[in-house]
Design a protein around this motif. Structure first.
Motif, PDB file in Angstrom:
ATOM      1  N   ALA A   8      11.389  -4.214   6.848  1.00  0.00           N
ATOM      2  CA  ALA A   8      10.359  -5.346   6.155  1.00  0.00           C
ATOM      3  C   ALA A   8      10.672  -5.695   4.735  1.00  0.00           C
ATOM      4  CB  ALA A   8       9.034  -4.561   6.232  1.00  0.00           C
ATOM      5  N   VAL A   9      10.986  -4.683   3.738  1.00  0.00           N
ATOM      6  CA  VAL A   9      11.385  -5.061   2.560  1.00  0.00           C
ATOM      7  C   VAL A   9      12.542  -5.890   2.487  1.00  0.00           C
ATOM      8  CG1 VAL A   9      12.240  -4.341   0.281  1.00  0.00           C
ATOM      9  CG2 VAL A   9      10.342  -3.069   1.653  1.00  0.00           C
ATOM     10  N   TYR A  10      13.772  -5.414   3.371  1.00  0.00           N
ATOM     11  CA  TYR A  10      14.832  -6.210   3.336  1.00  0.00           C
ATOM     12  C   TYR A  10      14.785  -7.553   3.622  1.00  0.00           C
ATOM     13  CZ  TYR A  10      19.741  -7.321   4.826  1.00  0.00           C
ATOM     14  OH  TYR A  10      20.810  -7.785   5.159  1.00  0.00           O
ATOM     15  N   GLU A  11      14.049  -7.695   4.938  1.00  0.00           N
ATOM     16  CA  GLU A  11      13.719  -9.372   5.442  1.00  0.00           C
ATOM     17  C   GLU A  11      13.106 -10.101   4.614  1.00  0.00           C
ATOM     18  OE1 GLU A  11      12.528  -8.854   9.456  1.00  0.00           O
ATOM     19  OE2 GLU A  11      14.452  -8.234  10.110  1.00  0.00           O
ATOM     20  N   ALA A  12      11.907  -9.385   3.975  1.00  0.00           N
ATOM     21  CA  ALA A  12      11.125 -10.289   3.214  1.00  0.00           C
ATOM     22  C   ALA A  12      11.996 -10.619   1.746  1.00  0.00           C
ATOM     23  CB  ALA A  12      10.087  -9.492   2.353  1.00  0.00           C
ATOM     24  N   VAL A  13      12.954 -10.110   1.200  1.00  0.00           N
ATOM     25  CA  VAL A  13      13.868 -10.531   0.067  1.00  0.00           C
ATOM     26  C   VAL A  13      14.679 -11.575   0.580  1.00  0.00           C
ATOM     27  CG1 VAL A  13      15.435  -9.821  -1.643  1.00  0.00           C
ATOM     28  CG2 VAL A  13      13.607  -8.212  -0.957  1.00  0.00           C
TER      29      VAL A  13
ATOM     30  N   LYS B 214       0.676  -1.227   0.150  1.00  0.00           N
ATOM     31  CA  LYS B 214       0.043  -0.052  -0.111  1.00  0.00           C
ATOM     32  C   LYS B 214       0.969   1.410  -0.066  1.00  0.00           C
ATOM     33  CE  LYS B 214      -3.935   2.073   2.276  1.00  0.00           C
ATOM     34  NZ  LYS B 214      -4.892   1.978   3.611  1.00  0.00           N
ATOM     35  N   ASN B 215       0.652   2.081  -1.153  1.00  0.00           N
ATOM     36  CA  ASN B 215       1.500   3.262  -1.081  1.00  0.00           C
ATOM     37  C   ASN B 215       2.933   2.920  -1.413  1.00  0.00           C
ATOM     38  OD1 ASN B 215      -0.923   4.499   1.211  1.00  0.00           O
ATOM     39  ND2 ASN B 215      -0.774   5.239  -0.789  1.00  0.00           N
ATOM     40  N   GLY B 216       3.325   2.010  -1.840  1.00  0.00           N
ATOM     41  CA  GLY B 216       4.592   1.566  -2.190  1.00  0.00           C
ATOM     42  C   GLY B 216       5.406   1.038  -1.113  1.00  0.00           C
ATOM     43  N   VAL B 217       4.628   0.542   0.224  1.00  0.00           N
ATOM     44  CA  VAL B 217       5.560   0.029   1.240  1.00  0.00           C
ATOM     45  C   VAL B 217       4.648  -1.220   1.469  1.00  0.00           C
ATOM     46  CG1 VAL B 217       6.583   2.096   2.239  1.00  0.00           C
ATOM     47  CG2 VAL B 217       4.380   1.355   2.912  1.00  0.00           C
ATOM     48  N   ILE B 218       5.225  -2.302   2.222  1.00  0.00           N
ATOM     49  CA  ILE B 218       4.662  -3.361   2.415  1.00  0.00           C
ATOM     50  C   ILE B 218       3.430  -3.169   3.560  1.00  0.00           C
ATOM     51  CG2 ILE B 218       5.009  -5.709   3.722  1.00  0.00           C
ATOM     52  CD1 ILE B 218       7.672  -5.603   2.532  1.00  0.00           C
ATOM     53  N   ALA B 219       2.307  -3.705   3.117  1.00  0.00           N
ATOM     54  CA  ALA B 219       1.196  -3.626   4.338  1.00  0.00           C
ATOM     55  C   ALA B 219       0.915  -4.969   4.702  1.00  0.00           C
ATOM     56  CB  ALA B 219       0.100  -3.138   3.559  1.00  0.00           C
ATOM     57  N   ASP B 220       1.365  -6.217   3.858  1.00  0.00           N
ATOM     58  CA  ASP B 220       0.914  -7.716   4.635  1.00  0.00           C
ATOM     59  C   ASP B 220       2.484  -8.460   4.287  1.00  0.00           C
ATOM     60  OD1 ASP B 220       0.526 -10.248   4.846  1.00  0.00           O
ATOM     61  OD2 ASP B 220      -1.630  -9.792   4.860  1.00  0.00           O
ATOM     62  N   TYR B 221       3.294  -8.340   5.425  1.00  0.00           N
ATOM     63  CA  TYR B 221       4.386  -9.143   5.113  1.00  0.00           C
ATOM     64  C   TYR B 221       4.683 -10.337   4.859  1.00  0.00           C
ATOM     65  CZ  TYR B 221       9.196 -10.796   6.469  1.00  0.00           C
ATOM     66  OH  TYR B 221      10.306 -11.343   6.537  1.00  0.00           O
ATOM     67  N   VAL B 222       3.665 -11.164   5.353  1.00  0.00           N
ATOM     68  CA  VAL B 222       3.403 -12.828   5.049  1.00  0.00           C
ATOM     69  C   VAL B 222       3.235 -12.855   3.661  1.00  0.00           C
ATOM     70  CG1 VAL B 222       2.467 -14.692   5.597  1.00  0.00           C
ATOM     71  CG2 VAL B 222       2.980 -13.359   7.377  1.00  0.00           C
ATOM     72  N   ILE B 223       2.310 -12.252   3.056  1.00  0.00           N
ATOM     73  CA  ILE B 223       2.071 -12.114   1.677  1.00  0.00           C
ATOM     74  C   ILE B 223       2.879 -11.883   0.770  1.00  0.00           C
ATOM     75  CG2 ILE B 223       0.304 -11.479  -0.098  1.00  0.00           C
ATOM     76  CD1 ILE B 223      -1.967 -11.593   2.176  1.00  0.00           C
ATOM     77  N   THR B 224       3.626 -10.697   1.069  1.00  0.00           N
ATOM     78  CA  THR B 224       4.588 -10.044   0.453  1.00  0.00           C
ATOM     79  C   THR B 224       5.860 -11.114   0.076  1.00  0.00           C
ATOM     80  OG1 THR B 224       4.238  -7.631   1.112  1.00  0.00           O
ATOM     81  CG2 THR B 224       6.327  -8.133   0.030  1.00  0.00           C
TER      82      THR B 224
END
Length: 339
Positions: free
Chosen positions: A118-123, A71-81
């Motif tokens: 959040a982005v870093y860890e998701a990747v 949402k708005n360019g940032v992670i709103a749902d970490y698990v799904i991302t």
């Protein structure tokens, strides 16, 4: 780069996610996921990802949800991302259990440390060996070969689906920038609101986007176009066709476009005069899906007093720039977002 490993760039967008290596764009999928919800077991199961999930949007039974994890360019749902990124990385690199890729991924300017983490860890969790972040407009500038290594000023406005970012860059760094947490989806919402108020008809986001793409414009056009769409009458609840014109879409988009103009103005106000002089000579580079809206270059040229132009690769410049960012990491390192 290790012999068997791969360098990948990711443009993680609210609307679309793109993956590229140093030769080509490998994947372009909608950032959307369909989930089956089991309320009795309190569990969720992923049904489909990307284009297949987008085709289901607004057409699913109650037990299935179609969601945008950003949402708005940032992670709103970490698990799904994380699940989405894992799926996309597997699509381009197989299982990658042995030779995991090195990845650079774009984030909007000004995101919080929590959002960056959040982005870093998701990747990393999705299967990459190393992960690096790069600002969206820095990646875009690299992807369109702007001379940001020099001490002269370069300006980019990236009009994405969930956010709009304007930056002035020099010496591989961002001198002044601002991110508006609104973008193409907000333009769609403005069209939906306009039609509901004027005609008493409700349309969906996909239909609004089609209107924006097919007959939409930022300024009045010499050649007026029209398009018929099916909506739902607010009073009767029954289907009702209406015909919209280009002029009506222009009128509907005025408020979100004013916000884009103000974002660009504020960035220029914070920019040193010497760099503004450079930008007047070179112009403002427009990229992102929103830059394809007809006449937006003319609107921004008039409003900012500086020539604005559409780049050659508006949809792919960010992902192409992330790959180039990996190659230039030693010189970019000091100006990249810290995790």
């Amino acid at each position: 780069m290790a012999i068997f490993s791969k360098d990948l760039g990711i443009d993680l967008g609210t609307i679309n996610t793109r993956l590229a290596d140093n030769t080509q764009v490998l994947l372009n999928e909608p950032t959307i996921v369909a989930i089956e919800v089991d309320e009795e077991r309190m569990s969720e199961k992923m049904v489909s990802i990307g284009q297949e999930a987008l085709n289901m949007y607004g057409r699913v039974p109650e037990n299935i949800e179609v969601v945008r994890p950003l949402k708005n360019g940032v992670i709103a749902d970490y698990v799904i991302t994380e699940a989405l990124l894992s799926y996309l990385l597997q699509q381009v690199g197989g299982s990658m259990r042995i030779f995991r890729p090195r990845v650079m991924i774009s984030v909007p300017y000004g995101v919080t440390s929590v959002e960056r983490r959040a982005v870093y860890e998701a990747v990393l969790e999705a299967g990459s060996r190393e992960a690096y972040l790069i600002q969206q407009t820095t990646a875009a500038a690299l992807g369109i070969d702007l001379p940001i290594s020099s001490p002269s000023g370069n300006m980019v406005i990236s009009l994405g689906g969930g956010s709009t970012e304007a930056s002035v860059m020099a010496m591989y760094g961002i001198v002044s920038a601002e991110t508006l947490r609104a973008g193409g989806l907000d333009m769609d919402e403005a069209i939906i609101t306009y039609i509901r108020r004027k005609y008493g008809v409700v349309i969906g986001q996909i239909t609004a986007e089609q209107l924006k793409i097919k007959i939409g414009a930022a300024v009045p056009q010499d050649q007026e176009q029209s398009m018929e769409v099916q909506g739902q009458d607010q009073v009767t609840g029954l289907p009702r066709p209406i015909t919209l014109t280009t002029g009506e879409i222009v009128e509907a988009l005025q408020d979100p476009l004013k916000d884009v103009i103000e974002t660009g103005r504020r960035v220029l106000e914070k920019t040193p005069p010497e760099l503004v002089a450079d930008i007047i000579d070179r112009g403002v580079a427009l990229c992102g899906g929103g830059a394809l809206l007809r006449g937006i270059d003319k609107l921004l040229t008039k409003a900012l007093g500086i020539p604005a132009y559409l780049v050659d690769n508006p949809l792919t410049c960010v992902v192409e720039g992330t790959v180039r960012g990996l190659e230039l990491y030693p010189v970019l390192q000091r100006s990249l977002p810290k995790v």
